[in-house]
Design a protein around this motif. Structure first.
Motif, PDB file in Angstrom:
ATOM      1  N   GLU A  55       0.829  -1.212   0.000  1.00 49.23           N
ATOM      2  CA  GLU A  55       0.000   0.000   0.000  1.00 49.23           C
ATOM      3  C   GLU A  55       0.861   1.259   0.000  1.00 49.23           C
ATOM      4  N   GLU A  63       3.936   1.504  -1.161  1.00 46.34           N
ATOM      5  CA  GLU A  63       4.586   1.622  -2.473  1.00 46.34           C
ATOM      6  C   GLU A  63       3.624   2.186  -3.503  1.00 46.34           C
ATOM      7  N   ASN A  64       2.356   1.784  -3.441  1.00 44.87           N
ATOM      8  CA  ASN A  64       1.359   2.357  -4.352  1.00 44.87           C
ATOM      9  C   ASN A  64       1.174   3.845  -4.083  1.00 44.87           C
ATOM     10  N   ASN A  65       1.146   4.236  -2.807  1.00 45.98           N
ATOM     11  CA  ASN A  65       1.044   5.655  -2.471  1.00 45.98           C
ATOM     12  C   ASN A  65       2.259   6.417  -2.980  1.00 45.98           C
ATOM     13  N   LYS A  66       3.421   5.809  -2.866  1.00 45.86           N
ATOM     14  CA  LYS A  66       4.649   6.454  -3.341  1.00 45.86           C
ATOM     15  C   LYS A  66       4.580   6.706  -4.839  1.00 45.86           C
ATOM     16  N   LYS A  67       4.122   5.712  -5.594  1.00 53.29           N
ATOM     17  CA  LYS A  67       3.995   5.881  -7.047  1.00 53.29           C
ATOM     18  C   LYS A  67       3.003   6.990  -7.377  1.00 53.29           C
ATOM     19  N   TYR A  68       1.880   6.998  -6.669  1.00 61.12           N
ATOM     20  CA  TYR A  68       0.862   8.023  -6.923  1.00 61.12           C
ATOM     21  C   TYR A  68       1.430   9.418  -6.665  1.00 61.12           C
ATOM     22  N   TYR A  69       2.106   9.587  -5.529  1.00 63.55           N
ATOM     23  CA  TYR A  69       2.628  10.909  -5.196  1.00 63.55           C
ATOM     24  C   TYR A  69       3.775  11.318  -6.115  1.00 63.55           C
ATOM     25  N   GLN A  70       4.558  10.366  -6.593  1.00 65.67           N
ATOM     26  CA  GLN A  70       5.607  10.709  -7.548  1.00 65.67           C
ATOM     27  C   GLN A  70       4.998  11.200  -8.862  1.00 65.67           C
ATOM     28  N   GLU A  71       3.912  10.575  -9.299  1.00 59.63           N
ATOM     29  CA  GLU A  71       3.228  11.035 -10.508  1.00 59.63           C
ATOM     30  C   GLU A  71       2.634  12.425 -10.303  1.00 59.63           C
ATOM     31  N   GLU A  72       2.070  12.658  -9.126  1.00 60.42           N
ATOM     32  CA  GLU A  72       1.514  13.976  -8.836  1.00 60.42           C
ATOM     33  C   GLU A  72       2.612  15.038  -8.792  1.00 60.42           C
ATOM     34  N   LYS A  86       3.439  15.951 -12.341  1.00 63.76           N
ATOM     35  CA  LYS A  86       2.407  16.828 -12.907  1.00 63.76           C
ATOM     36  C   LYS A  86       2.553  18.249 -12.383  1.00 63.76           C
TER      37      LYS A  86
END
Length: 110
Positions: free
Chosen positions: A49, A51-60, A63
């Motif tokens: 979970e 790691e998924n949050n990390k990926k999401y925040y890196q994409e944000e 942007k």
């Protein structure tokens, strides 16, 4: 009085002290230890979970960095202010058009 099960193979298997030690060890490692299998499952789910949050925040972050680069241009700043904050020039009028699907329905609470 003799035990009728004494000669059976499963009785010999279960009466072996090494089987009991192995069974105790397995129960201990699965349920009772601080590093038990079930604790590891919970921790692995938390790691996934995070790691998924990390990926999401890196994409944000990517942007936002792109938006910051765009906002260094004065025309882009004006466009952003008009779209997000409904700012206008003195000689302009703004009309906000809302569609039915765009608004959020609020529930009435008593």
């Amino acid at each position: 009085m003799s035990n009728p099960y004494k000669d059976t193979s499963w009785f010999k298997f279960l009466s072996n002290k090494y089987v009991w030690v192995l069974l105790f060890f397995c129960v201990w490692m699965l349920f009772l230890d601080n590093y038990s299998y079930f604790d590891h499952r919970v921790l692995n789910n938390e790691i996934d979970e995070l790691e998924n949050n990390k990926k999401y925040y890196q994409e944000e972050i990517k942007k936002d960095e792109e938006n910051i680069k765009l906002l260094k241009n004065p025309t882009q700043i004006e466009k952003y202010a008009r779209e997000k904050y409904f700012m206008k020039k003195d000689s302009e009028d703004i009309y906000i058009v809302e569609f039915e699907g765009d608004t959020v329905k609020t529930e009435k609470t008593d």
